[in-house]
Scaffold this motif. Structure first.
Motif, PDB file in Angstrom:
ATOM      1  N   PRO A 681       0.796  -1.222   0.000  1.00  0.00           N
ATOM      2  CA  PRO A 681       0.000   0.000   0.000  1.00  0.00           C
ATOM      3  C   PRO A 681       0.828   1.270   0.000  1.00  0.00           C
ATOM      4  O   PRO A 681       0.426   2.286  -0.547  1.00  0.00           O
ATOM      5  N   GLY A 682       2.008   1.242   0.631  1.00  0.00           N
ATOM      6  CA  GLY A 682       2.836   2.442   0.624  1.00  0.00           C
ATOM      7  C   GLY A 682       3.270   2.821  -0.770  1.00  0.00           C
ATOM      8  O   GLY A 682       3.251   3.995  -1.153  1.00  0.00           O
ATOM      9  N   ASN A 683       3.690   1.852  -1.573  1.00  0.00           N
ATOM     10  CA  ASN A 683       4.068   2.152  -2.952  1.00  0.00           C
ATOM     11  C   ASN A 683       2.873   2.658  -3.749  1.00  0.00           C
ATOM     12  O   ASN A 683       2.985   3.556  -4.593  1.00  0.00           O
ATOM     13  N   LEU A 684       1.709   2.060  -3.502  1.00  0.00           N
ATOM     14  CA  LEU A 684       0.503   2.534  -4.184  1.00  0.00           C
ATOM     15  C   LEU A 684       0.190   3.971  -3.779  1.00  0.00           C
ATOM     16  O   LEU A 684      -0.282   4.764  -4.607  1.00  0.00           O
ATOM     17  N   ALA A 685       0.441   4.313  -2.526  1.00  0.00           N
ATOM     18  CA  ALA A 685       0.180   5.680  -2.072  1.00  0.00           C
ATOM     19  C   ALA A 685       1.106   6.667  -2.770  1.00  0.00           C
ATOM     20  O   ALA A 685       0.686   7.784  -3.140  1.00  0.00           O
ATOM     21  N   ASP A 686       2.378   6.308  -2.959  1.00  0.00           N
ATOM     22  CA  ASP A 686       3.293   7.203  -3.669  1.00  0.00           C
ATOM     23  C   ASP A 686       2.822   7.429  -5.110  1.00  0.00           C
ATOM     24  O   ASP A 686       2.878   8.559  -5.626  1.00  0.00           O
ATOM     25  N   ARG A 687       2.382   6.371  -5.735  1.00  0.00           N
ATOM     26  CA  ARG A 687       1.887   6.527  -7.113  1.00  0.00           C
ATOM     27  C   ARG A 687       0.621   7.379  -7.148  1.00  0.00           C
ATOM     28  O   ARG A 687       0.406   8.162  -8.071  1.00  0.00           O
ATOM     29  N   GLN A 688      -0.223   7.210  -6.142  1.00  0.00           N
ATOM     30  CA  GLN A 688      -1.438   8.024  -6.075  1.00  0.00           C
ATOM     31  C   GLN A 688      -1.078   9.500  -5.908  1.00  0.00           C
ATOM     32  O   GLN A 688      -1.717  10.377  -6.503  1.00  0.00           O
ATOM     33  N   ARG A 692      -1.989  12.653  -8.401  1.00  0.00           N
ATOM     34  CA  ARG A 692      -2.656  13.868  -7.932  1.00  0.00           C
ATOM     35  C   ARG A 692      -1.872  15.098  -8.367  1.00  0.00           C
ATOM     36  O   ARG A 692      -2.444  16.098  -8.821  1.00  0.00           O
ATOM     37  N   ASP A 693      -0.539  15.072  -8.263  1.00  0.00           N
ATOM     38  CA  ASP A 693       0.277  16.214  -8.685  1.00  0.00           C
ATOM     39  C   ASP A 693       0.135  16.448 -10.195  1.00  0.00           C
ATOM     40  O   ASP A 693       0.053  17.597 -10.659  1.00  0.00           O
ATOM     41  N   MET A 694       0.129  15.371 -10.940  1.00  0.00           N
ATOM     42  CA  MET A 694      -0.019  15.496 -12.399  1.00  0.00           C
ATOM     43  C   MET A 694      -1.366  16.129 -12.752  1.00  0.00           C
ATOM     44  O   MET A 694      -1.456  16.987 -13.638  1.00  0.00           O
ATOM     45  N   LEU A 695      -2.434  15.715 -12.053  1.00  0.00           N
ATOM     46  CA  LEU A 695      -3.755  16.269 -12.333  1.00  0.00           C
ATOM     47  C   LEU A 695      -3.813  17.757 -12.006  1.00  0.00           C
ATOM     48  O   LEU A 695      -4.468  18.536 -12.712  1.00  0.00           O
ATOM     49  N   ARG A 696      -3.128  18.186 -10.926  1.00  0.00           N
ATOM     50  CA  ARG A 696      -3.125  19.610 -10.590  1.00  0.00           C
ATOM     51  C   ARG A 696      -2.468  20.434 -11.689  1.00  0.00           C
ATOM     52  O   ARG A 696      -2.916  21.537 -12.018  1.00  0.00           O
ATOM     53  N   ALA A 720     -11.903  15.612  -8.377  1.00  0.00           N
ATOM     54  CA  ALA A 720     -11.133  14.392  -8.606  1.00  0.00           C
ATOM     55  C   ALA A 720      -9.816  14.444  -7.831  1.00  0.00           C
ATOM     56  O   ALA A 720      -9.370  13.439  -7.254  1.00  0.00           O
ATOM     57  N   GLY A 721      -9.155  15.631  -7.806  1.00  0.00           N
ATOM     58  CA  GLY A 721      -7.920  15.756  -7.034  1.00  0.00           C
ATOM     59  C   GLY A 721      -8.163  15.538  -5.548  1.00  0.00           C
ATOM     60  O   GLY A 721      -7.346  14.884  -4.861  1.00  0.00           O
ATOM     61  N   GLU A 722      -9.267  16.070  -5.002  1.00  0.00           N
ATOM     62  CA  GLU A 722      -9.570  15.843  -3.591  1.00  0.00           C
ATOM     63  C   GLU A 722      -9.810  14.360  -3.311  1.00  0.00           C
ATOM     64  O   GLU A 722      -9.371  13.832  -2.275  1.00  0.00           O
ATOM     65  N   ALA A 723     -10.504  13.666  -4.226  1.00  0.00           N
ATOM     66  CA  ALA A 723     -10.714  12.231  -4.042  1.00  0.00           C
ATOM     67  C   ALA A 723      -9.398  11.471  -4.094  1.00  0.00           C
ATOM     68  O   ALA A 723      -9.181  10.526  -3.335  1.00  0.00           O
ATOM     69  N   MET A 724      -8.476  11.900  -4.984  1.00  0.00           N
ATOM     70  CA  MET A 724      -7.172  11.245  -5.034  1.00  0.00           C
ATOM     71  C   MET A 724      -6.406  11.450  -3.734  1.00  0.00           C
ATOM     72  O   MET A 724      -5.729  10.538  -3.247  1.00  0.00           O
ATOM     73  N   GLU A 725      -6.510  12.655  -3.188  1.00  0.00           N
ATOM     74  CA  GLU A 725      -5.826  12.918  -1.917  1.00  0.00           C
ATOM     75  C   GLU A 725      -6.397  12.035  -0.815  1.00  0.00           C
ATOM     76  O   GLU A 725      -5.634  11.483   0.009  1.00  0.00           O
ATOM     77  N   GLY A 726      -7.726  11.859  -0.791  1.00  0.00           N
ATOM     78  CA  GLY A 726      -8.326  10.957   0.190  1.00  0.00           C
ATOM     79  C   GLY A 726      -7.890   9.529  -0.023  1.00  0.00           C
ATOM     80  O   GLY A 726      -7.669   8.763   0.941  1.00  0.00           O
ATOM     81  N   ALA A 727      -7.765   9.100  -1.284  1.00  0.00           N
ATOM     82  CA  ALA A 727      -7.312   7.734  -1.563  1.00  0.00           C
ATOM     83  C   ALA A 727      -5.870   7.538  -1.120  1.00  0.00           C
ATOM     84  O   ALA A 727      -5.493   6.489  -0.592  1.00  0.00           O
ATOM     85  N   GLU A 728      -5.040   8.591  -1.300  1.00  0.00           N
ATOM     86  CA  GLU A 728      -3.641   8.489  -0.857  1.00  0.00           C
ATOM     87  C   GLU A 728      -3.568   8.294   0.659  1.00  0.00           C
ATOM     88  O   GLU A 728      -2.813   7.434   1.152  1.00  0.00           O
ATOM     89  N   ASP A 741     -13.011   3.148  -2.652  1.00  0.00           N
ATOM     90  CA  ASP A 741     -14.162   4.036  -2.791  1.00  0.00           C
ATOM     91  C   ASP A 741     -13.723   5.409  -3.270  1.00  0.00           C
ATOM     92  O   ASP A 741     -14.345   6.005  -4.172  1.00  0.00           O
ATOM     93  N   ARG A 742     -12.652   5.945  -2.684  1.00  0.00           N
ATOM     94  CA  ARG A 742     -12.185   7.277  -3.092  1.00  0.00           C
ATOM     95  C   ARG A 742     -11.625   7.262  -4.511  1.00  0.00           C
ATOM     96  O   ARG A 742     -11.773   8.226  -5.260  1.00  0.00           O
ATOM     97  N   GLN A 743     -10.968   6.157  -4.888  1.00  0.00           N
ATOM     98  CA  GLN A 743     -10.463   6.061  -6.262  1.00  0.00           C
ATOM     99  C   GLN A 743     -11.604   5.998  -7.273  1.00  0.00           C
ATOM    100  O   GLN A 743     -11.527   6.598  -8.348  1.00  0.00           O
ATOM    101  N   ALA A 744     -12.671   5.273  -6.927  1.00  0.00           N
ATOM    102  CA  ALA A 744     -13.837   5.246  -7.820  1.00  0.00           C
ATOM    103  C   ALA A 744     -14.446   6.635  -7.960  1.00  0.00           C
ATOM    104  O   ALA A 744     -14.872   7.051  -9.058  1.00  0.00           O
ATOM    105  N   GLU A 745     -14.459   7.404  -6.861  1.00  0.00           N
ATOM    106  CA  GLU A 745     -14.971   8.765  -6.925  1.00  0.00           C
ATOM    107  C   GLU A 745     -14.079   9.630  -7.808  1.00  0.00           C
ATOM    108  O   GLU A 745     -14.557  10.465  -8.594  1.00  0.00           O
ATOM    109  N   ALA A 746     -12.769   9.437  -7.723  1.00  0.00           N
ATOM    110  CA  ALA A 746     -11.849  10.199  -8.564  1.00  0.00           C
ATOM    111  C   ALA A 746     -12.037   9.866 -10.039  1.00  0.00           C
ATOM    112  O   ALA A 746     -12.015  10.760 -10.908  1.00  0.00           O
TER     113      ALA A 746
END
Length: 845
Positions: A681-688, A692-696, A720-728, A741-746
Motif C-alpha cells: 500500500p505504501g508504494n501505491l500511495a506514492d503513485r497516487q 494527484r500532482d499530475m492532475l493539478r 477528482a484531485g480531492e478524491a485522489m488525496e483521500g485515496a492516498e 471508494d475514493r479512487q472510484a470517486e476520482a
C-alpha cells in the motif's frame, strides 16, 4: 315392442321425407332474408313454382316409399339385438325327441333360459342416418340457412308472399300505406359510418363526394317518387316518354352523390334533404429536402404527402434528362429507349396517412442511368383514384462511386454498353487496350482473368451479329462484379477470412477446445485482422487521394495498437477460463471491424491542437488511475485470498496480475518494480500522490476560452484531485476498501471533467483539428464495447470513459447493473472484502 315399432316409424319417415323439410328450410331461409324483394318478379315466380314442384315430388316420393312396420318386423328387429335370438326360440317347438323325457327336460330348460333372456330386451335406438341418401349434405346446408335466418333474418317477410301472388303489394303497405327507406353510405376509404336517413332528424346533411345513396320505396309505383339533383343525371323532360311502370311491391333506387343539391321523396309520408357534398381534393406530395447519398450507393430522398382522407399509394418516377447529359465518348450515340425507373414510395405502417413525412431509400447503382442527369417526380394516389404530382427535381442519379481508376473505367464501359448495344465494338476495343499490358494496372489477378473472359464473350457475340439484350445484360452484370472486385481489392476476401477466423474461434470457445487449439486459432485471427487492416488502409488512402472530404463509416477511427490490445485482452480472458466474456468481446471486435476505419500510427500528434493534447493528457491520467485502482483491488484480494479462496484461484489471480503488468510495459511501472511482484500500500500511495500532482498541473493549464463548460470541467477535476488525496491517505493507513471508494470517486470526476472539457472545446474551437470525430469523454462511434456493454477507453484499453447511465434506456441499464451486482454478491466463494464492497454498493444504490 311399441318403442321398437316407433323407432322403425321414425327411421322410415326420416329416410322417406328428408327432402321435404330440406326444401322447406331452404325456402323459408330465402324468404326471411328478403331474397324475393331483390329478385325480379319473374325470378320469384319461377322459384316459387320450382319449390312447389319439388315439395310435391318429395311428398309423393315419401308417401310411396313409406310402409308401416308390422308386429313381425318389430319382433325380428328386437330379436336381432339379443344374443341367441331368444324371441324366435320361444315360438319354436321341439322337432325331435319329444317322447324322450331327458330331451324334453333339456328343451324346457333351454326355453326357460331364452325366456329369462327375453325379459332383458330393450328397445333398440332408431338409425336416423341418411348420409348414404344425401351424399352432398343438402339437409345440413338448408338447416344452417334456416338457423341463420332465425338469428339475422326476419320471418315476417314470409308474409309478403301472398302479396306477390295476388299483386296487392306488401303486407306493410296494405296495412299502413306506402313507406320508404333511405341510406347514405360514404366511400369506404373515408372511414365514415353509413347514415340511415329515416332516423336522421336534420334536413341539411354534409356528405363526402362519392357517397352512395340507396332508396327503397314500398307500395304502388304511383304513390311515391324520387327527385334529386345530386347525382348529375339529367332530369326527365316533360314531353319525354314515361318510364316503364314497375309493378313490384318494392323499388330500389341507387345513385352516387357528386355535387350539392336536393334529394326528396314525394308522396304520402315523403321527405326532403338539402345535401352539401364535400369535394375530395386530390392528394399533394412534395420533396422535403435534398437527396442524401449514402457511402454504399443508396439514395435517401425525404418527401411529405397529404390528403383530406389519406394517401393510398405513391411512387417515384425517374426519367433520363437527355438534354443535360454530357454526350461524349460512349454517350455520343443515341440511347436505346428505356422505361422510366419507378420506385414505390414507402407508406406509414401505423398512424394516419392524411399528412406524413417519409424517406425513399433505394439503390440504383446498377441502373444504366447511374450518375447521369435525371428528373425525378413523385406521384401519390388517394382512395378515389385521384393523383397528385410533385414538381420535377433535376439531379444526377445517386449510385455507388468507384475511386479506383480501373474500376471506374470498367463501370464506364458497363454504362456505355447499357446506353446502347451499338457501343459493343467500342467497349471491346477499350477492353483490349486495358488488358494488353496489365502490369501495374490490374493488381488483382482474379479480376484480370474475369475481365479477359468477359472480353472474349463480347468478341464472340459481336462476331455473330448485333449484340442481343440478354448477352448485354449478362456482360453488364459481369462488369459490375469485376469493378467491385477491383475497387475492394482484397478487402472483401480479407474481411471474409477474418470472419471465418472469428467463427472458428467462437466455435472452439463453445466446444471447450484445448489451449493449444485456441492459441492456433487466435494466431490465425491476428493474421487475418492484420491483412484486413492493411487492405482497408489502402482503400482509405486511395479514397482520400481522390476525394479529400470523403469519410467512410461515419468518420470512425481505430489504430492497429488498439486492435492488438483488444485481441490480447480476448486471449487473456480465454486463458483465465472466462469464455463467456471472451466470446462477448470477440463479437464486439467483429462488429467494430466492420464499422471502423483504420489510421496508421498511434495518435497523430502532428494533427492535434492544444485541446486535443489536453484531452489526451487527461485520458492518460484516467487510464493510470484505473490501473492503480485495479492493482489496489488485487492487493486487497491477495491479502484476504486465503480466507475465501483456494490456492489455485490465488495463483490464477497472481498470474493474471503478472500478465497485465507485462503487457503494460515499463511505462506502466513508474516505481520500477518487476512484473508479477506484489505492491505494498505504501508504494501505491506514492503513485497516487504522483497522479494527484499530475492532475493539478493539467487542471491549471486547461485550454479554451472561459465558459460555463470550462468552469464545470475545472470543478470536476478539482473534486477528482480531492478524491485522489483521500485515496492516498487511505492507502498510507492501509485502509484498502476506503481507498477503493475514493479512487472510484476520482475516476467518476475525471470522466465528468473530460466530458465538460470536450463540450467547451467543441463550442470554442469547432474547426480545430482533433475536435472532429473524437470522443472528448463522450460516447463516440469509434469506441468498441467491453463484455459488460461499456464503451472502451482510448488506445484499446478495456475500461470505460463513459457515464454508464447514458442513452434512451437508462432504467434497463441500471437494472442490469444492479442484477449483476446482486449475482456476484451471492457467490460465497468470492473474498469477504469483495463481498463487503458489493454489499455497500447495494446499500448505496
Amino acid at each position: 315392442m311399441r318403442l321398437t315399432r316407433a323407432g322403425m316409424v321414425a327411421e322410415r319417415i326420416t329416410r322417406g321425407f328428408w327432402p321435404v323439410w330440406t326444401i322447406l328450410f331452404a325456402l323459408i331461409a330465402a324468404l326471411a332474408f328478403g331474397l324475393h324483394e331483390s329478385l325480379p318478379i319473374e325470378a320469384v315466380w319461377s322459384g316459387g313454382v320450382l319449390s312447389i314442384c319439388g315439395l310435391a315430388w318429395a311428398l309423393v316420393r315419401g308417401v310411396v316409399r313409406f310402409r308401416w312396420p308390422s308386429r313381425e318386423e318389430a319382433l325380428e328387429r328386437l330379436d336381432r339385438t339379443l344374443p341367441g335370438r331368444p324371441i324366435a326360440a320361444l315360438s319354436d317347438a321341439q322337432a325331435l325327441g319329444g317322447e324322450d323325457a331327458g330331451s324334453a327336460y333339456v328343451w324346457r330348460r333351454h326355453v326357460d333360459r331364452m325366456a329369462d333372456r327375453a325379459m332383458e330386451a330393450r328397445a333398440p335406438a332408431p338409425d336416423l342416418r341418411v348420409a348414404r341418401f344425401d351424399r352432398f349434405a343438402l339437409r345440413y346446408a338448408a338447416l344452417s340457412a334456416f338457423a341463420l335466418a332465425l338469428i339475422f333474418g326476419s320471418l315476417w317477410r314470409v308474409t309478403d308472399v301472398p302479396g306477390l301472388v295476388t299483386g296487392g303489394g306488401n303486407a306493410a303497405a296494405a296495412g299502413t300505406g306506402p313507406t320508404w327507406e333511405a341510406w347514405a353510405e360514404p366511400p369506404t376509404y373515408t372511414g365514415l359510418p353509413s347514415l340511415y336517413l329515416n332516423a336522421v332528424e336534420a334536413n341539411a346533411l354534409t356528405l363526402p363526394e362519392g357517397s352512395r345513396i340507396t332508396l327503397r320505396l314500398y307500395g304502388e309505383p304511383d304513390t311515391l317518387s324520387v327527385e334529386e339533383t345530386v347525382s348529375g343525371r339529367p332530369p326527365l323532360q316533360p314531353d319525354a316518354p314515361a318510364a316503364p311502370v314497375d309493378t313490384a311491391a318494392m323499388r330500389a333506387i341507387e345513385f352516387e352523390a357528386i355535387r350539392s343539391g336536393r334529394l326528396a321523396i314525394t308522396g304520402e309520408g315523403g321527405r326532403s334533404w338539402q345535401l352539401t357534398i364535400q369535394p375530395d381534393t386530390p392528394p399533394e406530395v412534395q420533396f422535403a429536402g435534398e437527396v442524401m447519398r449514402e457511402a454504399d450507393g443508396r439514395m435517401s430522398q425525404p418527401f411529405s404527402a397529404r390528403d383530406d382522407h389519406g394517401v393510398e399509394a405513391g411512387r417515384a418516377v425517374i426519367t433520363l434528362d437527355l438534354d443535360a447529359a454530357d454526350r461524349r465518348y460512349g454517350l455520343a450515340t443515341a440511347p436505346e429507349p428505356r422505361d422510366p425507373l419507378v420506385f414505390d414510395l414507402p407508406m406509414p405502417i401505423t398512424g394516419s396517412r392524411a399528412d406524413f413525412t417519409e424517406a425513399l431509400v433505394e439503390d440504383a447503382s446498377k441502373h444504366a442511368w447511374a450518375h447521369l442527369p435525371v428528373r425525378m417526380q413523385l406521384e401519390v394516389t388517394d382512395g378515389r383514384g385521384q393523383t397528385g404530382l410533385s414538381e420535377p427535381m433535376a439531379l444526377d442519379l445517386p449510385a455507388r462511386r468507384f475511386f479506383d481508376p480501373v474500376a471506374a473505367a470498367v463501370i464506364e464501359l458497363r454504362r456505355d454498353l447499357l446506353w446502347t448495344r451499338d457501343n459493343g465494338r467500342r467497349v471491346s476495343q477499350v477492353l483490349h487496350a486495358l488488358t494488353h499490358r496489365p502490369e501495374g494496372l490490374l493488381r488483382n489477378e482474379r479480376a484480370y482473368l474475369m475481365l479477359r473472359v468477359a472480353m472474349r464473350r463480347l468478341d464472340a457475340a459481336l462476331a455473330q451479329g448485333p449484340l442481343s439484350s440478354e448477352m448485354r445484360d449478362e456482360l453488364a452484370e459481369a462488369f459490375w462484379e469485376i469493378a467491385t472486385l477491383i475497387e475492394d481489392g482484397g478487402l472483401a476476401d480479407a474481411l471474409e477470412r477474418m470472419r471465418q477466423a472469428q467463427e472458428r474461434l467462437s466455435e472452439a470457445i463453445r466446444n471447450g477446445a484445448t489451449p493449444e487449439e485456441i492459441q492456433k486459432l487466435m494466431d490465425e485471427l491476428r493474421q487475418a485482422t492484420d491483412d484486413y487492416i492493411r487492405q482497408l488502409a489502402e482503400n482509405m488512402e486511395r479514397r482520400g487521394a481522390d476525394e479529400p472530404n470523403q469519410q467512410a463509416d461515419g468518420g470512425q477511427t481505430i489504430t492497429g495498437d488498439q486492435l492488438q490490445q483488444m485481441m490480447d485482452e480476448i486471449q487473456r480472458l480465454m486463458e483465465e477460463g472466462r469464455m463467456a466474456e471472451a466470446q462477448e468481446l470477440l463479437d464486439q471486435l467483429s462488429r467494430m471491424m466492420e464499422n471502423l476505419r483504420v489510421t496508421e500510427g498511434q495518435s497523430g500528434e502532428g494533427q492535434r491542437g492544444p485541446g486535443g493534447q489536453a484531452m489526451e493528457d487527461l485520458r492518460q491520467t484516467l487510464r493510470e488511475q484505473q490501473q492503480l485502482s485495479d492493482e489496489a483491488f488485487r492487493e486487497l484480494q491477495r491479502q484476504f485470498g486465503q480466507q475465501g479462496q483456494g490456492d489455485g484461484q490465488q495463483e490464477g489471480e497472481q498470474g493474471q496480475q503478472g500478465q497485465q503488468q507485462g503487457q503494460q510495459g515499463e511505462g506502466a511501472n513508474p516505481d520500477g518494480m518487476r512484473p508479477g511482484e506484489g505492491r505494498m500500500p505504501g508504494n501505491l500511495a506514492d503513485r497516487q500522490q504522483s497522479l494527484r500532482d499530475m492532475l493539478r498541473q493539467q487542471e491549471g493549464g486547461l485550454p479554451g476560452a472561459p465558459s460555463d463548460e470550462r468552469d464545470a470541467a475545472r470543478r470536476s477535476l478539482g473534486e477528482a484531485g480531492e478524491a485522489m488525496e483521500g485515496a492516498e491517505e487511505a492507502l498510507r493507513r492501509g485502509d484498502l476498501p476506503d481507498a477503493l471508494d475514493r479512487q472510484a470517486e476520482a475516476i467518476e470526476n475525471l470522466r465528468e471533467g473530460m466530458r465538460s472539457l470536450g463540450e467547451a472545446l467543441a463550442q470554442n474551437m469547432p474547426n480545430q483539428p482533433g475536435n472532429q470525430g473524437e470522443a472528448f469523454g463522450q460516447d463516440s462511434p469509434e469506441s468498441a464495447r467491453d463484455p459488460l456493454g461499456r464503451t472502451t477507453g482510448q488506445n484499446g484499453r478495456i475500461g470505460t470513459d463513459e457515464n454508464l447511465l447514458q442513452g434512451p434506456d437508462v432504467y434497463r441499464r441500471a437494472r442490469d447493473i444492479l442484477d449483476e451486482i446482486r449475482r456476484r454478491s451471492g457467490e460465497q466463494t468470492r473474498p469477504s472484502e469483495e463481498l463487503d464492497y458489493l454489499r455497500r454498493l447495494l446499500d448505496r444504490f
